[in-house]
Write a protein that holds these residues in place. Sequence first.
Motif, mmCIF file in Angstrom:
data_model
loop_
_atom_site.group_PDB
_atom_site.id
_atom_site.type_symbol
_atom_site.label_atom_id
_atom_site.label_comp_id
_atom_site.label_asym_id
_atom_site.label_seq_id
_atom_site.Cartn_x
_atom_site.Cartn_y
_atom_site.Cartn_z
ATOM 1 N N CYS A 48 0.828 -1.201 0.000
ATOM 2 C CA CYS A 48 0.000 0.000 0.000
ATOM 3 C C CYS A 48 0.870 1.262 0.000
ATOM 4 O O CYS A 48 1.896 1.320 0.685
ATOM 5 C CB CYS A 48 -0.899 -0.001 1.241
ATOM 6 N N ASN A 50 0.164 3.948 1.381
ATOM 7 C CA ASN A 50 0.027 4.621 2.676
ATOM 8 C C ASN A 50 0.865 3.986 3.783
ATOM 9 O O ASN A 50 0.930 4.518 4.885
ATOM 10 C CB ASN A 50 -1.438 4.630 3.112
ATOM 11 N N ASN A 85 -4.392 1.598 -0.859
ATOM 12 C CA ASN A 85 -4.068 2.193 -2.154
ATOM 13 C C ASN A 85 -2.860 1.445 -2.715
ATOM 14 O O ASN A 85 -1.736 1.699 -2.305
ATOM 15 C CB ASN A 85 -3.773 3.693 -1.965
#
Length: 87
Positions: A48, A50, A85
């Motif tokens: 991800c 993040n 994400n």
Amino acid sequence: MEKLSYRDCQNYAPIDVTKGIDLVTKEIVLADDQAPKGYKAVDKCKNCKNFRKVDAYMGVCEASTCDPKFFAYPDMIATTCAMYNAI
């Protein structure tokens, strides 16, 4: 792209820490073996945008609205995370 191990793909069901079942072939495979070409990675924090790695075993979710930020480990499954994400 980095080679995908069975433990990191969608077509793997763990039996224990070292082995599991390939859900396509129904064979028992080792978790760290390379998955066949075409298998897709499962959503994990380490994949991800993040996720920020803190050390070899822990990281932080930068999308977290908590203070302090939410701690996460790289292999944490993020399939149901609304903030996931993909890299």
